[in-house]
Structure formats: structure tokens, C-alpha cells
Design a protein around this motif. Structure first.
Motif, mmCIF file in Angstrom:
data_model
loop_
_atom_site.group_PDB
_atom_site.id
_atom_site.type_symbol
_atom_site.label_atom_id
_atom_site.label_comp_id
_atom_site.label_asym_id
_atom_site.label_seq_id
_atom_site.Cartn_x
_atom_site.Cartn_y
_atom_site.Cartn_z
ATOM 1 N N PHE A 185 0.835 -1.198 0.000
ATOM 2 C CA PHE A 185 0.000 0.000 0.000
ATOM 3 C C PHE A 185 0.872 1.251 0.000
ATOM 4 O O PHE A 185 0.605 2.207 -0.750
ATOM 5 C CB PHE A 185 -0.919 0.001 1.227
ATOM 6 C CG PHE A 185 -2.227 -0.708 1.007
ATOM 7 C CD1 PHE A 185 -3.419 -0.010 1.074
ATOM 8 C CD2 PHE A 185 -2.274 -2.063 0.721
ATOM 9 C CE1 PHE A 185 -4.629 -0.651 0.873
ATOM 10 C CE2 PHE A 185 -3.466 -2.712 0.528
ATOM 11 C CZ PHE A 185 -4.662 -2.012 0.595
ATOM 12 N N ALA A 186 1.910 1.269 0.840
ATOM 13 C CA ALA A 186 2.794 2.428 0.895
ATOM 14 C C ALA A 186 3.502 2.638 -0.437
ATOM 15 O O ALA A 186 3.637 3.775 -0.920
ATOM 16 C CB ALA A 186 3.811 2.244 2.017
ATOM 17 N N GLY A 187 3.966 1.555 -1.068
ATOM 18 C CA GLY A 187 4.639 1.677 -2.355
ATOM 19 C C GLY A 187 3.718 2.192 -3.441
ATOM 20 O O GLY A 187 4.103 3.048 -4.247
ATOM 21 N N GLY A 213 2.474 7.005 -6.902
ATOM 22 C CA GLY A 213 1.430 7.709 -7.633
ATOM 23 C C GLY A 213 0.557 6.801 -8.470
ATOM 24 O O GLY A 213 -0.215 7.282 -9.314
ATOM 25 N N HIS A 214 0.678 5.481 -8.273
ATOM 26 C CA HIS A 214 -0.135 4.538 -9.050
ATOM 27 C C HIS A 214 -1.619 4.701 -8.757
ATOM 28 O O HIS A 214 -2.464 4.489 -9.638
ATOM 29 C CB HIS A 214 0.321 3.110 -8.728
ATOM 30 C CG HIS A 214 -0.506 2.040 -9.384
ATOM 31 N ND1 HIS A 214 -0.647 1.942 -10.750
ATOM 32 C CD2 HIS A 214 -1.234 1.017 -8.852
ATOM 33 C CE1 HIS A 214 -1.429 0.899 -11.042
ATOM 34 N NE2 HIS A 214 -1.796 0.340 -9.905
ATOM 35 N N LEU A 215 -1.953 5.092 -7.540
ATOM 36 C CA LEU A 215 -3.349 5.216 -7.121
ATOM 37 C C LEU A 215 -3.778 6.675 -7.216
ATOM 38 O O LEU A 215 -3.137 7.556 -6.660
ATOM 39 C CB LEU A 215 -3.515 4.708 -5.688
ATOM 40 C CG LEU A 215 -3.002 3.276 -5.456
ATOM 41 C CD1 LEU A 215 -3.069 2.917 -3.992
ATOM 42 C CD2 LEU A 215 -3.806 2.282 -6.294
ATOM 43 N N GLY A 226 -5.566 1.146 8.677
ATOM 44 C CA GLY A 226 -6.137 -0.028 9.326
ATOM 45 C C GLY A 226 -5.195 -1.213 9.305
ATOM 46 O O GLY A 226 -5.040 -1.931 10.308
ATOM 47 N N LEU A 227 -4.539 -1.426 8.164
ATOM 48 C CA LEU A 227 -3.590 -2.532 8.053
ATOM 49 C C LEU A 227 -2.377 -2.312 8.961
ATOM 50 O O LEU A 227 -1.862 -3.265 9.563
ATOM 51 C CB LEU A 227 -3.140 -2.672 6.599
ATOM 52 C CG LEU A 227 -4.203 -3.169 5.618
ATOM 53 C CD1 LEU A 227 -3.708 -3.032 4.183
ATOM 54 C CD2 LEU A 227 -4.574 -4.618 5.905
ATOM 55 N N PRO A 231 -3.681 -3.245 -4.458
ATOM 56 C CA PRO A 231 -3.272 -1.938 -4.984
ATOM 57 C C PRO A 231 -2.207 -2.002 -6.068
ATOM 58 O O PRO A 231 -1.928 -0.988 -6.720
ATOM 59 C CB PRO A 231 -2.729 -1.211 -3.743
ATOM 60 C CG PRO A 231 -2.256 -2.299 -2.846
ATOM 61 C CD PRO A 231 -3.206 -3.440 -3.073
ATOM 62 N N LEU A 232 -1.603 -3.180 -6.271
ATOM 63 C CA LEU A 232 -0.548 -3.303 -7.271
ATOM 64 C C LEU A 232 -1.075 -3.647 -8.655
ATOM 65 O O LEU A 232 -0.343 -3.528 -9.643
ATOM 66 C CB LEU A 232 0.463 -4.383 -6.829
ATOM 67 C CG LEU A 232 1.156 -4.148 -5.487
ATOM 68 C CD1 LEU A 232 2.123 -5.284 -5.199
ATOM 69 C CD2 LEU A 232 1.883 -2.801 -5.468
#
Length: 469
Positions: free
Chosen positions: A39-41, A46-48, A60-61, A225-226
Motif C-alpha cells: 500500500f505504501a509503495g 502515484g499509481h493510485l 487499518g492494516l 493496490p498493485l
């Protein structure tokens, strides 16, 4: 990506199974950090596109990883699923709530066109959680379970089941972003499975199946997220709610009755192990039912407004139709008689040269001409005037007072059809009623109609004289 998730899950599960108790704690802690890192990566790269939903889920994670690190024996020591109500239960429930809030923010646009369906799906999940708890989990709880722990565990299970049902609903409708949605579904299902596994194996079994299911949940959510289509999860759903579908009153009634029925059965059996079902599930189900009823009310109101609009307006141009315009003429004449108006004018208009355009360029071009004329008449009319279409290429303008100057001047301007530029003329006839004149609607329209046809005849004679010369 799918193969990588599968290999990672199998490897982590095999390593955990054969590892010593101390090493199992390390393996499990490392797995909990994987989604935090992904998630941090994804956020840092900027992928998200929308950061807030993913950031809330990542928080939360991160809290969940912290809980597992601080209470490192919670899963290996077989405390998960026992509903003991310890601080770890509160920490884990809070972490799940944060993650689910992030998921809700993430998918809010995906469900904007199917709010009713998502509410029904959430109700289904809550209703399934009640009997699952009452007849599968609660009877197998150990003596260390507390009322607070049971309420926390049941709330967690009910919310996870509701989210899983909503995700399934969205996955069936979504054209894009299905990969991340399915990973979210696997994560929720695996977490639910770990709750059940932790309870069923609490007395005599091993905690390894529960740990494997939790690691599967961590690794599947880490991949979401990847994926290439992860940014599309925040794209709006283009589908709209179906206002014509029959309201599921039977289903809503069943949702309201399910948990009281379970409580009644438990009372008849003098079984108190499911005592938390009624307060917890009702607390979750009743707001969903109220939201569903509100949604049904909104859909009904919207349908009634649409029907009322179609009953009084022309479908093609959006102008007032014959029924509406005649009723407004009657109302204006009544106001005239009562002294509320000084003058009422009715203008009838018939387009000249419209039929050749319709025949040469087709009905779509003709419809465009009619809509353009309607827009021009509406723009030229006064704020108290009403423009209507009474059929074909005939329009009417009701003026509550003097007619606006240059009302028909804009109609003759060129109209671009894409393939050509065309013009239409207009023949107009007006008739006015003043206070004390005692005009009725039919008389006023008849005078305007006669004036319009007189002007149309004059236009025809003028064109014939020009062609002869």
C-alpha cells in the motif's frame, strides 16, 4: 500477479506449518507487514489516483500489524476466535473498522448507481451472520468468552459478511476493476473463515488453519493496490438504479424478523449462548432497512416526478405539451378576469420549409431543427411566458402581458446539421385578451389560428409571385 500471490501464500503456509512456535510468530509478523509495504509503495509511486481511501485502508492494516506484533501470541496461542474481550480484540476490531472504512470510501463511486442493490446485499450479509453465530460459532465458544468479546466478534463477522456481499454485488456489475475487487472478496472471505476456524478449533484443535487463513487474507489484500486496474476502482459506476423494479418488501420483512426469530428460538430452547445476536445484528440491520426504505421512497418520488413531467411536457423538445399549455391559458384568463393581469396574448407559430428538411436529411435532422427552434423561442420569451409544442412543427407561446418583441426573429437564423446549414421560416398569428373582454380559451386560440393561417397564405402568395418573376 496471481501466480505470485498463490506462490507466496503456499510458501508462507508451508513455512508456518513446519516452523517452531517462536519462528511462527516471526513468519506471521512478516506476512502482516506485506500489505503495509505494498500500500505504501503504490501510494508513493502515484499509481493510485485517489489517495484518501487507500490511506485509510493502509492505516487499518498498519494498526492490525501493530496489534499482531504487540500481542504476538494472539494467533499462535489460539486466542483469535475465542471472543475473550481482551484489549487485542478491541485493537483488531478497530483495525478492521478502519480498513473497511477505507474499502467503503474506495468503492463508493462504484456503487452510486446501485445503492438499493448494495443495501440489499449488506442486509443479506448481516442476516447470514446471525444464524452463523447462533448455531455454528456461539455453541463452540470456550469458557473464556465474555459478553463484550462476543459482541465484538459478532459485529466483526456481520460487518465482514455485509462487505463481502456488497463486493460480490459490485463484481457482477463492474466492467472494470474486477481484479482488485475479487482480491478484496478473498480477503473478506478468508478473514471470516479464520473467525470460524478459530472458534471450531479452540478446544482441541490446532491454530495453524486459522493462521493460514489470516495470512491468505493479508497476502491477497497486499496484491490489490498493485494491479493495473486498481486506480479504476474509484471510477464512477455508469449504471443507474432501476426505479421500476418492485420493492423487495418481503425481503426487508424477513431481514427485520430474522434476528428476533433466532432470539425466540434460543429462548424456547433456554439457550443463552446466542444472547448477543438480537442486539448486535438488529443494531446493524435496522439502519440498513431504514436506508433501504428511504431509497425506495426516493425512487418512488423520482418516478412520480418523471411521470408528472412527461404528462405535461413534450418528449422531444421538453416544452409544455397541449394539455399543459391549454390549462395554463385557462389559468391566465382566470387571472385576467380577477384583475391579476392586464392582458393575455396567445401566439401560434407554424414552421415554413420544415417538411423539405425532414424529407431530405431525415427525421433526426428534423428533430434537431425542432429542438433548436424550441430553445430559441424559450430564450426569446419573457420570464412569465410559457412556450409549448402542440404537435408536428406547430408551437404556441402564452404571454401573460404584452408579447415580447422579436419573439420569432431568432427562428430564421441558420441551423447547423453537421452535413448542411438550413433555415426555416415561421408563420405566426397572435390574439390578445384584455380585462373586461370576456374571451374564452377556444375563442382566443381560434383568433390566433386564423391570423397564423392568414400570414401563412400571404407567405405562400409572396413565394409564388417571386417564382413567376
Amino acid at each position: 500477479m496471481h501466480a505470485g500471490v498463490l506462490v507466496a501464500t503456499v510458501t508462507a503456509s508451508a513455512a508456518y506449518t513446519v516452523a517452531s512456535p517462536a519462528l511462527r510468530v516471526v513468519i506471521f509478523a512478516m506476512v502482516t507487514l506485506v500489505p503495509v509495504a505494498t500500500f505504501a509503495g503504490a501510494l508513493a509511486s502515484g499509481h493510485l489516483r485517489e489517495r484518501r481511501p487507500w490511506t485509510v485502508a493502509a492505516a487499518g492494516l498498519l494498526l492490525l500489524a501493530g496489534c499482531m506484533a504487540f500481542w504476538s501470541d494472539w494467533v499462535p496461542g489460539h486466542h483469535f476466535g475465542r471472543a475473550e474481550g481482551r484489549p487485542a480484540d478491541f485493537g483488531i476490531a478497530t483495525a478492521h473498522l478502519l480498513f473497511l472504512a477505507g474499502a467503503a470510501l474506495l468503492l463508493r463511486r462504484r456503487g452510486v448507481g446501485d445503492v438499493a442493490g448494495l443495501l440489499d446485499a449488506a442486509l443479506f450479509g448481516v442476516c447470514v451472520a446471525g444464524p452463523t453465530w447462533a448455531w455454528l460459532i456461539a455453541p463452540r465458544l470456550t469458557g473464556s468468552a465474555t459478553t463484550t468479546g462476543e459482541m465484538l466478534a459478532l459485529s466483526d463477522i456481520a460487518v465482514l459478511a455485509a462487505v463481502l456481499a456488497c463486493l460480490y454485488r459490485i463484481s457482477r456489475r463492474a466492467a472494470e476493476g474486477r481484479g482488485p475487487i475479487r482480491y478484496l472478496m478473498i480477503c473478506c472471505a478468508a478473514t471470516l473463515g479464520s473467525h470460524i476456524s478459530g472458534t471450531l478449533t479452540a478446544r482441541t484443535g490446532s491454530a495453524v488453519p486459522t493462521a493460514i487463513l489470516l495470512m491468505m487474507a493479508y497476502l491477497t489484500i497486499a496484491a490489490a493496490p498493485l494491479l493495473a486496474d486498481a486506480p479504476r476502482l474509484t471510477d464512477p459506476d455508469r449504471q443507474t438504479a432501476d426505479a421500476s423494479s418492485r420493492p423487495p418488501l418481503l425481503w426487508i420483512g424477513a431481514a427485520l424478523c430474522a434476528n428476533p426469530l433466532i432470539a425466540m428460538i434460543q429462548g424456547v430452547r433456554h439457550d443463552a449462548v446466542a444472547g448477543v445476536v438480537l442486539p448486535v445484528c438488529s443494531m446493524l440491520a435496522v439502519p440498513l432497512v431504514l436506508l433501504r426504505l428511504r431509497q425506495m421512497s426516493l425512487l418512488r418520488s423520482r418516478a412520480e416526478r418523471t411521470l408528472a413531467h412527461h404528462a405535461l411536457h413534450d418528449e422531444l423538445t421538453g416544452l409544455a405539451n397541449r394539455r399543459h399549455i391549454t390549462a395554463e391559458i385557462d389559468r391566465a384568463l382566470t387571472d385576467l378576469e380577477r384583475g391579476g393581469l392586464d392582458e393575455v396574448t396567445v401566439i401560434l407559430l407554424d414552421l415554413d420549409g420544415f417538411k423539405p428538411i425532414n424529407d431530405r436529411y431525415g427525421h433526426q435532422a428534423g428533430d434537431l431543427v425542432l429542438r433548436t427552434v424550441a430553445e430559441r423561442l424559450t430564450g426569446a420569451a419573457g420570464p412569465a411566458d410559457l412556450v409549448g409544442r402542440i404537435g408536428g412543427d406547430e408551437f404556441v407561446v402564452l404571454c401573460r402581458g404584452h408579447a415580447a418583441a422579436g419573439l420569432t426573429a431568432l427562428v430564421g437564423h441558420p441551423i447547423e446539421l453537421g452535413v448542411a446549414s438550413v433555415r426555416v421560416g415561421v408563420s405566426a398569428g397572435a390574439a390578445s385578451a384584455v380585462r373586461g373582454g370576456h374571451f374564452d380559451r377556444d375563442t382566443l386560440i381560434g383568433l390566433a389560428d386564423a391570423a397564423m393561417y392568414a400570414e401563412k397564405a400571404a407567405h405562400r402568395r409572396r413565394r409564388e409571385s417571386v417564382s413567376l418573376t
